[in-house]
Scaffold this active site. Structure first.
Site, PDB file in Angstrom:
ATOM      1  N   HIS A 145      -5.164  -4.511   4.431  1.00 29.34           N
ATOM      2  CA  HIS A 145      -6.485  -4.097   3.963  1.00 29.34           C
ATOM      3  C   HIS A 145      -7.598  -4.900   4.639  1.00 29.34           C
ATOM      4  CE1 HIS A 145      -9.729  -2.796   1.358  1.00 29.34           C
ATOM      5  NE2 HIS A 145     -10.000  -4.062   1.092  1.00 29.34           N
ATOM      6  N   PHE A 180      -0.356 -21.041  -5.021  1.00 27.71           N
ATOM      7  CA  PHE A 180       0.423 -19.873  -4.612  1.00 27.71           C
ATOM      8  C   PHE A 180       0.251 -19.565  -3.131  1.00 27.71           C
ATOM      9  CE2 PHE A 180       0.511 -18.649  -9.193  1.00 27.71           C
ATOM     10  CZ  PHE A 180       1.873 -18.392  -9.299  1.00 27.71           C
ATOM     11  N   GLU A 218       0.808  -1.216   0.000  1.00 31.01           N
ATOM     12  CA  GLU A 218       0.000   0.000   0.000  1.00 31.01           C
ATOM     13  C   GLU A 218       0.845   1.270   0.000  1.00 31.01           C
ATOM     14  OE1 GLU A 218      -3.191   0.616  -0.309  1.00 31.01           O
ATOM     15  OE2 GLU A 218      -3.991  -1.426  -0.284  1.00 31.01           O
ATOM     16  N   LYS A 247     -12.735  -2.992 -10.822  1.00 28.55           N
ATOM     17  CA  LYS A 247     -12.120  -1.729 -10.420  1.00 28.55           C
ATOM     18  C   LYS A 247     -10.598  -1.810 -10.400  1.00 28.55           C
ATOM     19  CE  LYS A 247     -14.646  -0.985  -6.623  1.00 28.55           C
ATOM     20  NZ  LYS A 247     -15.294  -0.251  -5.514  1.00 28.55           N
ATOM     21  N   VAL A 298      -2.874  -5.397  -4.473  1.00 29.83           N
ATOM     22  CA  VAL A 298      -2.284  -4.082  -4.719  1.00 29.83           C
ATOM     23  C   VAL A 298      -1.714  -4.010  -6.128  1.00 29.83           C
ATOM     24  CG1 VAL A 298      -0.368  -2.557  -4.084  1.00 29.83           C
ATOM     25  CG2 VAL A 298      -1.819  -3.551  -2.303  1.00 29.83           C
ATOM     26  N   LEU A 299      -0.906  -4.993  -6.501  1.00 33.66           N
ATOM     27  CA  LEU A 299      -0.281  -4.963  -7.817  1.00 33.66           C
ATOM     28  C   LEU A 299      -1.317  -5.104  -8.925  1.00 33.66           C
ATOM     29  CD1 LEU A 299       2.406  -4.686  -9.268  1.00 33.66           C
ATOM     30  CD2 LEU A 299       2.608  -7.186  -9.259  1.00 33.66           C
ATOM     31  N   MET A 300      -2.333  -5.929  -8.719  1.00 29.46           N
ATOM     32  CA  MET A 300      -3.374  -6.066  -9.739  1.00 29.46           C
ATOM     33  C   MET A 300      -4.125  -4.757  -9.949  1.00 29.46           C
ATOM     34  SD  MET A 300      -4.908  -9.932  -9.358  1.00 29.46           S
ATOM     35  CE  MET A 300      -5.392  -9.772  -7.650  1.00 29.46           C
ATOM     36  N   GLU A 322     -12.188 -10.638   3.826  1.00 28.78           N
ATOM     37  CA  GLU A 322     -13.096 -10.337   2.713  1.00 28.78           C
ATOM     38  C   GLU A 322     -14.084 -11.482   2.486  1.00 28.78           C
ATOM     39  OE1 GLU A 322     -13.666  -7.694   1.103  1.00 28.78           O
ATOM     40  OE2 GLU A 322     -11.904  -6.390   1.180  1.00 28.78           O
TER      41      GLU A 322
END
Length: 436
Positions: free
Chosen positions: A324, A222, A125, A195, A159-161, A237
Site C-alpha cells: 500500500h 513489534f 490485500e 475508517k 489490513v487486518l485492523m 505514509e
C-alpha cells in the site's frame, strides 16, 4: 401525503420544535439534545413531516504502550469484568504475528486469567474481503461477547485492523474494539483513524464504515520483527504527512530516514531513538490534526488524501507486487511532477522529495504508469468519489498543500514522461532529466 408543501417548508418561525426524552431520561440523551441544532422539528401544526437532528459524541484514544504484553501492563484488561465474572476477550491475530509473538500473547492472557479465544487470520490485500470478515464474525458469534464490557482485540497490520473494524461495526450494529497495530503503517495511519473496509469487486476498500476503535495501543517493539520493506511501507505514509503539512518532519526523514530503516524504530542508537520518537509523534499528531475536524469526511478536500488519488487503482491492478505505501509513494512521485510543472514546487525541493523517496527505498515509478487509460480511469473514479470534482491535493513546496480541479489527460502524460526518464533514479536524474 396530505398537507401543503409551503406549510411543510414554512418559515423558521412557523416550525415547532419538540425535544423528547426516553423514559430513563438518561444524561447522555440530554447531552445529545443539547448539541447545537439538535432536536425533533415538526413543520406544521398538523404534523405530517418530521426532521430529526441529533449528534453522537465520538471519543477514542491513541495511547503509546511500549512493552504492551509485559505482565505488569494492564491496558488490554480495560474495561474490567462485571462483579463476580471472569474477564473474557475475543482476539483476532495476524497469522505472521502469531508465528513471531503468539506465545507471549497467549502467556499474557493466561497470566491474567483471561478467558480468551484467539482467531488466527492470514491477512494481506489479496484476502481483504467480506468473506474474511464473515469468517471472523462466525467465530465471534460462537464465542459470544458482552458488547459493553468485552471489546474485540485485533493484533496485526493495517489490513487486518480494517477487516476487524468492519466486522466490529456490523456485529450487533456496533461492538467496541481495541487495535494493537504491529506494523509501522498501522501505527501511524491505519491505527489512528475511523475508517474500516474491505476490497470488493476489484476496488480497494469499496465496502466500509466509519467506526473508530475505542482504544489503539502503540507498541514499537513489534516493529523489530518487520522486514525492511514493510518499514519502508510505513515510512511512505509518514512522508505523506511531511509533504502536506510538516516541513520539520521532512527534514528528519531526510537526515535520518536510512537510520530509521536500519534500526527499525528500535532506538539502537541515541540518534535513532530521538528520531524514532519524533517521527512517530509528529506523524500521528499530524494525522489526527487533519482527521479530527472532519472525521466523517463531510468536507471532501482532505489533505490526507495526498498520494491516494491514483494509488488505489495502481495498487489493486499491481496486486500483490506493490504494498500500500509503495503505491502511495508512486502516486506522490507523480503528483510531485504535476506540482513542479505547475510551479507549485521548485526544482530544488522536487529533487529533495525524490531523493528522500530513494533514501527510504521506496519506488518513484511503476510500469503501470505507462498505461494512460489506467490513470484516466483512476482519476474518473476519484471524481465520482469526491462528488463530481477532482479535489486533487498537490504539494506546495514542502509542508503545504493545495487542491486543484483541472488536471488534464495531457498533463498526466507529461508528468509520467518526466518520471519515466530516470524511472527509479535519484532525484537529480528525475528533475534534470525531465521533459520541459
Amino acid at each position: 401525503m396530505s398537507g401543503n408543501n409551503s406549510a411543510l417548508l414554512g418559515r423558521p418561525s412557523e416550525r415547532v420544535q419538540t425535544v423528547g426524552y426516553g423514559a430513563a431520561g438518561a444524561a447522555g440523551d440530554a447531552a445529545v439534545a443539547a448539541q447545537p441544532g439538535a432536536g425533533l422539528y415538526a413543520y406544521s401544526e398538523r404534523v405530517d413531516s418530521w426532521v430529526v437532528r441529533t449528534a453522537k459524541p465520538v471519543s477514542y484514544e491513541v495511547r503509546v504502550a511500549d512493552g504492551l504484553f509485559d505482565f505488569e501492563r494492564t491496558d488490554l484488561l480495560e474495561p474490567a469484568a462485571a462483579p463476580g465474572k471472569r474477564l473474557r476477550r475475543f482476539v483476532v491475530l495476524d497469522s505472521d504475528v502469531d508465528l513471531l509473538h503468539g506465545n507471549r500473547i497467549r502467556a499474557y492472557f493466561d497470566y491474567h486469567d483471561v478467558e480468551h479465544v484467539i482467531c488466527v487470520v492470514p491477512a494481506d490485500e489479496t484476502v481483504k474481503s467480506f468473506e474474511t470478515a464473515a469468517r471472523i464474525v462466525e467465530e465471534l458469534d460462537a464465542f459470544g461477547v458482552d458488547r459493553r464490557r468485552e471489546p474485540l482485540i485485533v493484533i496485526g497490520g493495517g489490513v487486518l485492523m480494517d477487516i476487524v473494524g468492519l466486522a466490529s461495526s456490523l456485529y450487533r450494529r456496533g461492538t467496541p474494539f481495541i487495535r494493537v497495530p504491529t506494523t509501522l503503517i498501522g501505527l501511524v495511519d491505519a491505527g489512528v483513524g475511523a475508517k474500516t473496509g474491505v476490497n470488493f469487486n476489484g476496488h480497494k476498500n469499496r465496502l466500509g464504515t466509519y467506526f473508530p476503535a475505542d482504544l489503539t495501543l502503540l507498541d514499537r517493539t513489534f516493529l523489530a520483527t518487520l522486514d525492511r520493506r514493510h518499514i519502508g511501507n510505513g515510512l511512505a505514509e509518514i512522508l505523506k504527512i511531511a509533504l502536506i503539512k510538516d516541513a520539520r518532519l521532512f527534514d528528519v526523514l531526510e537526515s535520518h530516514g536510512p537510520l530509521l530503516l536500519n534500526e527499525k524504530f528500535q532506538g539502537e542508537s541515541e540518534a535513532g531513538e530521538d528520531a524514532a520518537r519524533e517521527v512517530v509523534h509528529r506523524a500521528i499528531q499530524g494525522m489526527l490534526e487533519e482527521l479530527q475536524p472532519n472525521l466523517w469526511e463531510t468536507k471532501l478536500e482532505r489533505s490526507v488524501d495526498y498520494g491516494h488519488t491514483f494509488s488505489p487503482t495502481v495498487e489493486m491492478r499491481a496486486l500483490p507486487a506493490l504494498l500500500h505505501g509503495e503505491a502511495v509513494c508512486v502516486d506522490m512521485a507523480l503528483t510531485t511532477a504535476l506540482a513542479r510543472r505547475r510551479g507549485l514546487i521548485d526544482d530544488a525541493d522536487a529533487r529533495r522529495v525524490y531523493d528522500v523517496m530513494h533514501g527510504l527505498e521506496l519506488p518513484a515509478w511503476d510500469d503501470l504508469l505507462d498505461q494512460p487509460e489506467l490513470l484516466t480511469a483512476a482519476l474518473l473514479d476519484t471524481v465520482r468519489h469526491r462528488n463530481g470534482q477532482q479535489r486533487l491535493p498537490l504539494p506546495v513546496g514542502i509542508g503545504d498543500v493545495t487542491f486543484v480541479n483541472d488536471v488534464t489527460e495531457q498533463e498526466l502524460l507529461d508528468a509520467v514522461a518526466e518520471l519515466r526518464v530516470a524511472g527509479r533514479g535519484r532525484g537529480r536524474d528525475l528533475v534534470e532529466g525531465r521533459h520541459a
